[in-house]
Scaffold this motif. Structure first.
Motif, PDB file in Angstrom:
ATOM      1  N   ARG A 108       0.826  -1.200   0.000  1.00  0.00           N
ATOM      2  CA  ARG A 108       0.000   0.000   0.000  1.00  0.00           C
ATOM      3  C   ARG A 108       0.865   1.256   0.000  1.00  0.00           C
ATOM      4  O   ARG A 108       1.986   1.259   0.501  1.00  0.00           O
ATOM      5  CB  ARG A 108      -0.932   0.012   1.219  1.00  0.00           C
ATOM      6  CG  ARG A 108      -1.938  -1.125   1.212  1.00  0.00           C
ATOM      7  CD  ARG A 108      -3.035  -0.910   2.247  1.00  0.00           C
ATOM      8  NE  ARG A 108      -2.491  -0.803   3.591  1.00  0.00           N
ATOM      9  CZ  ARG A 108      -2.271  -1.850   4.384  1.00  0.00           C
ATOM     10  NH1 ARG A 108      -2.513  -3.075   3.956  1.00  0.00           N
ATOM     11  NH2 ARG A 108      -1.802  -1.677   5.605  1.00  0.00           N
ATOM     12  N   ARG A 109       0.295   2.330  -0.550  1.00  0.00           N
ATOM     13  CA  ARG A 109       1.038   3.586  -0.630  1.00  0.00           C
ATOM     14  C   ARG A 109       1.410   4.083   0.760  1.00  0.00           C
ATOM     15  O   ARG A 109       2.498   4.623   0.962  1.00  0.00           O
ATOM     16  CB  ARG A 109       0.206   4.638  -1.365  1.00  0.00           C
ATOM     17  CG  ARG A 109       0.922   5.966  -1.524  1.00  0.00           C
ATOM     18  CD  ARG A 109       0.097   6.957  -2.323  1.00  0.00           C
ATOM     19  NE  ARG A 109      -0.131   6.496  -3.675  1.00  0.00           N
ATOM     20  CZ  ARG A 109      -0.846   7.175  -4.570  1.00  0.00           C
ATOM     21  NH1 ARG A 109      -1.404   8.327  -4.239  1.00  0.00           N
ATOM     22  NH2 ARG A 109      -1.009   6.698  -5.791  1.00  0.00           N
ATOM     23  N   SER A 110       0.528   3.919   1.731  1.00  0.00           N
ATOM     24  CA  SER A 110       0.824   4.378   3.087  1.00  0.00           C
ATOM     25  C   SER A 110       2.025   3.642   3.665  1.00  0.00           C
ATOM     26  O   SER A 110       2.845   4.238   4.377  1.00  0.00           O
ATOM     27  CB  SER A 110      -0.397   4.173   3.992  1.00  0.00           C
ATOM     28  OG  SER A 110      -0.769   2.800   4.041  1.00  0.00           O
ATOM     29  N   GLN A 111       2.151   2.354   3.346  1.00  0.00           N
ATOM     30  CA  GLN A 111       3.316   1.596   3.802  1.00  0.00           C
ATOM     31  C   GLN A 111       4.580   2.090   3.122  1.00  0.00           C
ATOM     32  O   GLN A 111       5.621   2.280   3.776  1.00  0.00           O
ATOM     33  CB  GLN A 111       3.112   0.109   3.523  1.00  0.00           C
ATOM     34  CG  GLN A 111       1.993  -0.531   4.316  1.00  0.00           C
ATOM     35  CD  GLN A 111       1.797  -1.990   3.950  1.00  0.00           C
ATOM     36  OE1 GLN A 111       2.173  -2.424   2.849  1.00  0.00           O
ATOM     37  NE2 GLN A 111       1.204  -2.750   4.857  1.00  0.00           N
ATOM     38  N   ARG A 112       4.505   2.286   1.812  1.00  0.00           N
ATOM     39  CA  ARG A 112       5.692   2.737   1.081  1.00  0.00           C
ATOM     40  C   ARG A 112       6.133   4.114   1.554  1.00  0.00           C
ATOM     41  O   ARG A 112       7.332   4.424   1.591  1.00  0.00           O
ATOM     42  CB  ARG A 112       5.423   2.736  -0.422  1.00  0.00           C
ATOM     43  CG  ARG A 112       5.214   1.342  -1.002  1.00  0.00           C
ATOM     44  CD  ARG A 112       5.299   1.341  -2.512  1.00  0.00           C
ATOM     45  NE  ARG A 112       4.279   2.160  -3.133  1.00  0.00           N
ATOM     46  CZ  ARG A 112       3.055   1.743  -3.423  1.00  0.00           C
ATOM     47  NH1 ARG A 112       2.699   0.495  -3.136  1.00  0.00           N
ATOM     48  NH2 ARG A 112       2.182   2.544  -4.005  1.00  0.00           N
ATOM     49  N   ARG A 113       5.161   4.968   1.915  1.00  0.00           N
ATOM     50  CA  ARG A 113       5.504   6.296   2.402  1.00  0.00           C
ATOM     51  C   ARG A 113       6.344   6.201   3.682  1.00  0.00           C
ATOM     52  O   ARG A 113       7.339   6.898   3.842  1.00  0.00           O
ATOM     53  CB  ARG A 113       4.220   7.091   2.647  1.00  0.00           C
ATOM     54  CG  ARG A 113       4.377   8.562   2.326  1.00  0.00           C
ATOM     55  CD  ARG A 113       3.076   9.332   2.288  1.00  0.00           C
ATOM     56  NE  ARG A 113       1.949   8.729   2.941  1.00  0.00           N
ATOM     57  CZ  ARG A 113       0.793   8.454   2.340  1.00  0.00           C
ATOM     58  NH1 ARG A 113       0.638   8.684   1.042  1.00  0.00           N
ATOM     59  NH2 ARG A 113      -0.220   7.938   3.000  1.00  0.00           N
ATOM     60  N   LYS A 114       5.930   5.338   4.607  1.00  0.00           N
ATOM     61  CA  LYS A 114       6.704   5.146   5.835  1.00  0.00           C
ATOM     62  C   LYS A 114       8.098   4.587   5.528  1.00  0.00           C
ATOM     63  O   LYS A 114       9.099   5.024   6.106  1.00  0.00           O
ATOM     64  CB  LYS A 114       5.971   4.186   6.770  1.00  0.00           C
ATOM     65  CG  LYS A 114       4.734   4.748   7.430  1.00  0.00           C
ATOM     66  CD  LYS A 114       4.127   3.712   8.368  1.00  0.00           C
ATOM     67  CE  LYS A 114       2.896   4.235   9.080  1.00  0.00           C
ATOM     68  NZ  LYS A 114       2.319   3.218  10.001  1.00  0.00           N
ATOM     69  N   GLN A 115       8.142   3.622   4.625  1.00  0.00           N
ATOM     70  CA  GLN A 115       9.422   3.006   4.283  1.00  0.00           C
ATOM     71  C   GLN A 115      10.351   3.996   3.594  1.00  0.00           C
ATOM     72  O   GLN A 115      11.553   4.057   3.901  1.00  0.00           O
ATOM     73  CB  GLN A 115       9.174   1.779   3.406  1.00  0.00           C
ATOM     74  CG  GLN A 115       8.429   0.671   4.129  1.00  0.00           C
ATOM     75  CD  GLN A 115       7.829  -0.358   3.194  1.00  0.00           C
ATOM     76  OE1 GLN A 115       7.859  -0.201   1.961  1.00  0.00           O
ATOM     77  NE2 GLN A 115       7.285  -1.432   3.745  1.00  0.00           N
ATOM     78  N   HIS A 116       9.806   4.798   2.662  1.00  0.00           N
ATOM     79  CA  HIS A 116      10.605   5.816   1.991  1.00  0.00           C
ATOM     80  C   HIS A 116      11.182   6.795   3.006  1.00  0.00           C
ATOM     81  O   HIS A 116      12.358   7.175   2.935  1.00  0.00           O
ATOM     82  CB  HIS A 116       9.751   6.611   0.993  1.00  0.00           C
ATOM     83  CG  HIS A 116       9.360   5.836  -0.225  1.00  0.00           C
ATOM     84  ND1 HIS A 116       8.339   6.243  -1.059  1.00  0.00           N
ATOM     85  CD2 HIS A 116       9.836   4.697  -0.760  1.00  0.00           C
ATOM     86  CE1 HIS A 116       8.219   5.390  -2.055  1.00  0.00           C
ATOM     87  NE2 HIS A 116       9.114   4.439  -1.897  1.00  0.00           N
ATOM     88  N   ALA A 117      10.341   7.250   3.937  1.00  0.00           N
ATOM     89  CA  ALA A 117      10.784   8.247   4.911  1.00  0.00           C
ATOM     90  C   ALA A 117      11.904   7.695   5.780  1.00  0.00           C
ATOM     91  O   ALA A 117      12.893   8.392   6.066  1.00  0.00           O
ATOM     92  CB  ALA A 117       9.603   8.695   5.776  1.00  0.00           C
ATOM     93  N   THR A 118      11.772   6.443   6.192  1.00  0.00           N
ATOM     94  CA  THR A 118      12.808   5.834   7.030  1.00  0.00           C
ATOM     95  C   THR A 118      14.096   5.655   6.252  1.00  0.00           C
ATOM     96  O   THR A 118      15.187   6.013   6.729  1.00  0.00           O
ATOM     97  CB  THR A 118      12.319   4.474   7.566  1.00  0.00           C
ATOM     98  OG1 THR A 118      11.095   4.660   8.275  1.00  0.00           O
ATOM     99  CG2 THR A 118      13.347   3.863   8.496  1.00  0.00           C
ATOM    100  N   PHE A 119      14.000   5.117   5.037  1.00  0.00           N
ATOM    101  CA  PHE A 119      15.189   4.932   4.212  1.00  0.00           C
ATOM    102  C   PHE A 119      15.885   6.258   3.952  1.00  0.00           C
ATOM    103  O   PHE A 119      17.107   6.385   4.106  1.00  0.00           O
ATOM    104  CB  PHE A 119      14.812   4.278   2.883  1.00  0.00           C
ATOM    105  CG  PHE A 119      15.962   4.203   1.913  1.00  0.00           C
ATOM    106  CD1 PHE A 119      16.832   3.135   1.939  1.00  0.00           C
ATOM    107  CD2 PHE A 119      16.179   5.218   0.986  1.00  0.00           C
ATOM    108  CE1 PHE A 119      17.909   3.072   1.068  1.00  0.00           C
ATOM    109  CE2 PHE A 119      17.247   5.164   0.110  1.00  0.00           C
ATOM    110  CZ  PHE A 119      18.115   4.080   0.142  1.00  0.00           C
ATOM    111  N   SER A 120      15.126   7.267   3.556  1.00  0.00           N
ATOM    112  CA  SER A 120      15.699   8.560   3.212  1.00  0.00           C
ATOM    113  C   SER A 120      16.392   9.197   4.409  1.00  0.00           C
ATOM    114  O   SER A 120      17.490   9.754   4.294  1.00  0.00           O
ATOM    115  CB  SER A 120      14.599   9.484   2.681  1.00  0.00           C
ATOM    116  OG  SER A 120      15.129  10.704   2.245  1.00  0.00           O
TER     117      SER A 120
END
Length: 274
Positions: free
Chosen positions: A119-131
């Motif tokens: 889900r987009r909400s999951q990817r948003r959290k993952q992107h923020a953590t990775f970045s």
């Protein structure tokens, strides 16, 4: 000995990130530190009027209950790991949680984080953590797709090469930190100079005791991320190694880029450095 920080994202992919980090630690006298971010609603206190503490109390109590529930699940999952580990919670008491976790990652060999959520909400959290970690720690980041099966022995890595400093740093970090016998160095539509350097890089890795060869791949109009992941799939690789954020973070996020595409679409873990 290798020390890995697993930055949890509170998404389903955390289990895969933990498992793959544990596989890289097992047998190497290593250690995992699992860090759980805790979002306490303290940042809103200034906007709540004359009695902010009273008004904040229900939200804070709910956040603490959520944290305890997440920590119970985390302790249960961590108990199945066959490596030494610690569990920490980061509530951002001195900084916002992701910045604090990135600063903590400075003390480790590298960090691991989930990617490729459904889900987009999951990817948003993952992107923020990775970045946050990629820009704030100065350490490599292993991004593990949420749908990954249990980790297999790491035998073959594809190393993306484009002659940029991020690419060189990723390859050298990989060689220093990740045991893997075979490496395929791949350049997508390289210039003559990049191709020449790729062959020299393969010779360097052979002198380091690894089986290595340089290959060229043609994009034929496809995104670089697709070329690399397709090559890795056809080669049966267990890991992809890339430089992260060849452009600014803002430009990558606005326009899309190889880093973001790999986070969303890669079918195997990706070891990034920048």
């Amino acid at each position: 000995m290798v020390e890995i920080l697993v930055a949890l994202t509170n998404t389903a992919g955390d289990q895969a990130a933990m498992a793959h980090a544990a596989a890289l630690v097992e047998g190497r006298s290593g250690h995992l530190t699992l860090v759980q971010p805790v979002e306490l609603p303290g940042a809103a206190m200034g906007a709540l009027g004359s009695d902010p503490i009273t008004r904040m109390q229900p939200a804070v109590m709910q956040a603490l209950r959520d944290m305890e529930s997440n920590m119970r699940s985390l302790r249960s999952a961590a108990a199945r790991l066959r490596v030494p580990y610690d569990i920490e919670a980061e509530d951002g008491s001195k900084d916002i949680p992701l910045n604090a976790i990135a600063q903590r990652a400075q003390l480790f060999d590298f960090a691991a984080v989930a990617c490729g959520g459904e889900r987009r909400s999951q990817r948003r959290k993952q992107h923020a953590t990775f970045s946050a970690i990629a820009f704030g720690s100065g350490r490599p980041v292993l991004a593990v797709p949420a749908t990954m099966p249990l980790p297999a022995p790491l035998r073959h890595a594809v190393l993306a090469w484009n002659g940029a400093q991020e690419s060189a740093r990723a390859i050298h970090d990989f060689c220093a930190l990740v045991p893997c016998d075979r490496a395929s160095i791949v350049a997508v539509a390289p210039s003559g100079r990049t191709s020449e350097a790729g062959h020299l890089l393969a010779e360097f890795l052979v002198r380091k005791g690894r089986r290595a060869a340089f290959h060229e791949a043609q994009a034929q109009g496809r995104p670089i991320s697709d070329v690399l992941t397709d090559y890795a799939l056809e080669a049966g690789a267990d890991l992809l190694v890339c430089g992260a954020y060849g452009h600014s973070r803002a430009r990558e996020w606005m326009l899309g880029g190889t880093t973001r595409d790999l986070l969303d679409r890669s079918h195997i873990p990706v070891f990034f450095s920048r």
